[in-house]
Scaffold this motif. Structure first.
Motif, PDB file in Angstrom:
ATOM      1  N   THR A  37      42.113  53.810  28.500  1.00 33.80           N
ATOM      2  CA  THR A  37      42.743  53.420  29.651  1.00 33.80           C
ATOM      3  C   THR A  37      44.098  54.199  29.926  1.00 33.80           C
ATOM      4  O   THR A  37      44.315  54.977  28.957  1.00 33.80           O
ATOM      5  CB  THR A  37      43.430  51.964  29.591  1.00 33.80           C
ATOM      6  OG1 THR A  37      44.444  51.785  28.580  1.00 33.80           O
ATOM      7  CG2 THR A  37      42.271  51.062  29.400  1.00 33.80           C
ATOM      8  N   GLU A  71      38.562  60.829  37.863  1.00 32.23           N
ATOM      9  CA  GLU A  71      38.656  59.352  38.590  1.00 32.23           C
ATOM     10  C   GLU A  71      38.912  58.441  37.704  1.00 32.23           C
ATOM     11  O   GLU A  71      38.885  58.410  36.512  1.00 32.23           O
ATOM     12  CB  GLU A  71      37.065  59.296  38.668  1.00 32.23           C
ATOM     13  CG  GLU A  71      36.545  57.914  39.444  1.00 32.23           C
ATOM     14  CD  GLU A  71      35.155  57.701  39.364  1.00 32.23           C
ATOM     15  OE1 GLU A  71      34.643  56.743  39.153  1.00 32.23           O
ATOM     16  OE2 GLU A  71      34.434  58.666  39.976  1.00 32.23           O
ATOM     17  N   SER A  73      39.226  54.431  37.028  1.00 31.01           N
ATOM     18  CA  SER A  73      38.661  53.284  37.057  1.00 31.01           C
ATOM     19  C   SER A  73      39.532  52.184  37.361  1.00 31.01           C
ATOM     20  O   SER A  73      40.410  52.028  36.322  1.00 31.01           O
ATOM     21  CB  SER A  73      37.307  53.040  36.164  1.00 31.01           C
ATOM     22  OG  SER A  73      36.929  51.638  36.238  1.00 31.01           O
ATOM     23  N   HIS A  74      39.318  51.186  37.949  1.00 29.84           N
ATOM     24  CA  HIS A  74      40.166  49.877  38.096  1.00 29.84           C
ATOM     25  C   HIS A  74      39.600  48.642  37.785  1.00 29.84           C
ATOM     26  O   HIS A  74      39.968  47.601  38.215  1.00 29.84           O
ATOM     27  CB  HIS A  74      40.913  49.963  39.681  1.00 29.84           C
ATOM     28  CG  HIS A  74      41.763  51.061  39.875  1.00 29.84           C
ATOM     29  ND1 HIS A  74      42.834  51.245  39.336  1.00 29.84           N
ATOM     30  CD2 HIS A  74      41.510  51.945  40.681  1.00 29.84           C
ATOM     31  CE1 HIS A  74      43.533  52.301  40.029  1.00 29.84           C
ATOM     32  NE2 HIS A  74      42.552  52.889  40.784  1.00 29.84           N
TER      33      HIS A  74
END
Length: 75
Positions: A37, A71, A73-74
C-alpha cells in the motif's frame, strides 16, 4: 522504470517522453510491486531515510498516476 547508463540515473519511458528520476523517486517506484500500500511504501522509506513526508510521497505517486506511469488501487 529502467536504468539509463548514459545519464547514470533511473528513468521512466513514456510515449514520446522521458522522466529522469532522482534516487528517492527511483526508490519509491522500486517499492511499487502491486502488493504494498502507499502506507507500506512510506513506512519502508522511513526506514531508509531520516525524513520522509507522507504527503510528499502521496503527491509524487498521484502525479505519476495522473500521467499513467503507475496505477493506484483504492480497494
Amino acid at each position: 522504470m529502467r536504468f539509463d547508463r548514459a545519464r547514470a540515473r533511473h528513468i521512466l519511458l513514456g510515449p514520446e517522453s522521458v522522466v529522469v528520476l532522482n534516487r528517492t523517486g527511483a526508490d519509491v517506484l522500486g517499492l511499487c510491486d502491486g502488493r504494498r500500500t502507499v502506507g507500506d511504501i512510506v513506512a519502508e522509506l522511513r526506514e531508509r531515510y531520516n525524513r520522509v513526508v507522507d504527503d510528499e510521497v502521496r503527491q509524487f505517486l498521484a502525479g505519476l498516476a495522473g500521467k499513467r506511469y503507475v496505477e493506484i488501487s483504492h480497494g
